[in-house]
Design a protein around this motif. Sequence first.
Motif, PDB file in Angstrom:
ATOM      1  N   ARG A  49      -0.645   1.518  -5.471  1.00  0.00           N
ATOM      2  CA  ARG A  49      -1.626   0.656  -4.814  1.00  0.00           C
ATOM      3  C   ARG A  49      -2.235   1.645  -3.626  1.00  0.00           C
ATOM      4  NH1 ARG A  49      -1.444  -5.523  -3.237  1.00  0.00           N
ATOM      5  NH2 ARG A  49      -3.464  -5.540  -2.448  1.00  0.00           N
ATOM      6  N   ILE A  50      -3.635   1.803  -3.795  1.00  0.00           N
ATOM      7  CA  ILE A  50      -4.124   2.655  -2.643  1.00  0.00           C
ATOM      8  C   ILE A  50      -4.581   1.843  -1.388  1.00  0.00           C
ATOM      9  CG2 ILE A  50      -6.285   4.221  -2.508  1.00  0.00           C
ATOM     10  CD1 ILE A  50      -6.174   4.267  -5.459  1.00  0.00           C
ATOM     11  N   SER A  51      -4.975   0.770  -1.511  1.00  0.00           N
ATOM     12  CA  SER A  51      -5.695  -0.108  -0.328  1.00  0.00           C
ATOM     13  C   SER A  51      -5.341  -1.622  -0.403  1.00  0.00           C
ATOM     14  CB  SER A  51      -6.804   0.436  -0.285  1.00  0.00           C
ATOM     15  OG  SER A  51      -7.525  -0.372   0.827  1.00  0.00           O
ATOM     16  N   ASN A  52      -5.225  -2.358   0.607  1.00  0.00           N
ATOM     17  CA  ASN A  52      -5.581  -3.792   0.397  1.00  0.00           C
ATOM     18  C   ASN A  52      -6.938  -4.112   0.634  1.00  0.00           C
ATOM     19  OD1 ASN A  52      -2.663  -4.249   0.556  1.00  0.00           O
ATOM     20  ND2 ASN A  52      -2.395  -4.274   2.636  1.00  0.00           N
ATOM     21  N   THR A  53      -7.668  -3.182   0.639  1.00  0.00           N
ATOM     22  CA  THR A  53      -8.912  -3.804   0.697  1.00  0.00           C
ATOM     23  C   THR A  53      -9.918  -2.951  -0.537  1.00  0.00           C
ATOM     24  OG1 THR A  53      -9.748  -2.312   2.241  1.00  0.00           O
ATOM     25  CG2 THR A  53      -9.014  -4.568   3.101  1.00  0.00           C
ATOM     26  N   ALA A  86      -6.727  -5.634 -15.223  1.00  0.00           N
ATOM     27  CA  ALA A  86      -6.080  -6.326 -14.082  1.00  0.00           C
ATOM     28  C   ALA A  86      -6.289  -5.838 -12.604  1.00  0.00           C
ATOM     29  CB  ALA A  86      -4.362  -6.596 -14.274  1.00  0.00           C
ATOM     30  N   CYS A  87      -6.421  -4.425 -12.797  1.00  0.00           N
ATOM     31  CA  CYS A  87      -6.493  -3.841 -11.379  1.00  0.00           C
ATOM     32  C   CYS A  87      -8.419  -3.891 -10.896  1.00  0.00           C
ATOM     33  CB  CYS A  87      -6.460  -2.140 -11.735  1.00  0.00           C
ATOM     34  SG  CYS A  87      -4.800  -1.635 -11.838  1.00  0.00           S
ATOM     35  N   ASN A  88      -9.191  -3.840 -12.147  1.00  0.00           N
ATOM     36  CA  ASN A  88     -10.354  -4.030 -11.710  1.00  0.00           C
ATOM     37  C   ASN A  88     -10.880  -5.475 -11.325  1.00  0.00           C
ATOM     38  OD1 ASN A  88     -11.234  -1.526 -12.302  1.00  0.00           O
ATOM     39  ND2 ASN A  88     -11.275  -1.935 -14.570  1.00  0.00           N
ATOM     40  N   VAL A  89     -10.095  -6.398 -11.971  1.00  0.00           N
ATOM     41  CA  VAL A  89     -10.356  -7.692 -11.734  1.00  0.00           C
ATOM     42  C   VAL A  89      -9.903  -8.139 -10.003  1.00  0.00           C
ATOM     43  CG1 VAL A  89      -9.726 -10.266 -11.895  1.00  0.00           C
ATOM     44  CG2 VAL A  89     -10.200  -8.915 -14.160  1.00  0.00           C
ATOM     45  N   VAL A 131       0.898  -1.186   0.032  1.00  0.00           N
ATOM     46  CA  VAL A 131      -0.033  -0.104   0.105  1.00  0.00           C
ATOM     47  C   VAL A 131       0.923   1.507  -0.068  1.00  0.00           C
ATOM     48  CG1 VAL A 131      -1.638   1.387   1.180  1.00  0.00           C
ATOM     49  CG2 VAL A 131      -1.930  -1.168   1.073  1.00  0.00           C
ATOM     50  N   GLY A 132       0.454   2.215  -0.904  1.00  0.00           N
ATOM     51  CA  GLY A 132       1.387   3.302  -0.972  1.00  0.00           C
ATOM     52  C   GLY A 132       2.428   3.358  -1.858  1.00  0.00           C
ATOM     53  N   GLN A 133       2.869   1.933  -2.560  1.00  0.00           N
ATOM     54  CA  GLN A 133       4.123   1.970  -3.398  1.00  0.00           C
ATOM     55  C   GLN A 133       3.640   2.279  -4.788  1.00  0.00           C
ATOM     56  OE1 GLN A 133       5.451  -2.228  -3.643  1.00  0.00           O
ATOM     57  NE2 GLN A 133       7.101  -1.569  -5.029  1.00  0.00           N
ATOM     58  N   GLU A 168      -9.059  -7.924  -3.397  1.00  0.00           N
ATOM     59  CA  GLU A 168      -7.788  -7.945  -3.368  1.00  0.00           C
ATOM     60  C   GLU A 168      -7.096  -6.473  -3.150  1.00  0.00           C
ATOM     61  OE1 GLU A 168      -5.046 -10.525  -5.105  1.00  0.00           O
ATOM     62  OE2 GLU A 168      -6.750 -11.824  -5.758  1.00  0.00           O
ATOM     63  N   GLY A 169      -7.739  -5.272  -3.395  1.00  0.00           N
ATOM     64  CA  GLY A 169      -7.381  -4.022  -3.147  1.00  0.00           C
ATOM     65  C   GLY A 169      -7.821  -3.002  -4.261  1.00  0.00           C
ATOM     66  N   LEU A 170      -7.071  -1.858  -4.103  1.00  0.00           N
ATOM     67  CA  LEU A 170      -7.248  -0.786  -5.274  1.00  0.00           C
ATOM     68  C   LEU A 170      -6.020  -0.194  -5.593  1.00  0.00           C
ATOM     69  CD1 LEU A 170     -10.198   1.279  -3.322  1.00  0.00           C
ATOM     70  CD2 LEU A 170     -10.282  -0.288  -4.951  1.00  0.00           C
TER      71      LEU A 170
END
Length: 74
Positions: free
Chosen positions: A67-71, A37-40, A19-21, A46-48
């Motif tokens: 990567r914004i979030s793990n959820t 891939a981000c949407n799937v 997250v944050g990377q 798995e995250g945002l």
Amino acid sequence: MEKMVTGLGVKKQLRMMEVGQELVFSPETNENTLRNACNVLKRQGEGLWSVAKQSDHQGVRGFNVKRISNTVEV
């Protein structure tokens, strides 16, 4: 910003991010593949991630992905 990513599976690389990377995917990466891939992964819970295209008058220079979030809830 981290190094340019090439040669690894898009989903695999997205999953490995913290997250944050932020990573820069190469301009050879298919934009639709990256965004899909981000949407799937989002639908799978798995995250945002955010995707921003880097371009100039010569064309696409790469894609900034963060990567914004793990959820899926922010």
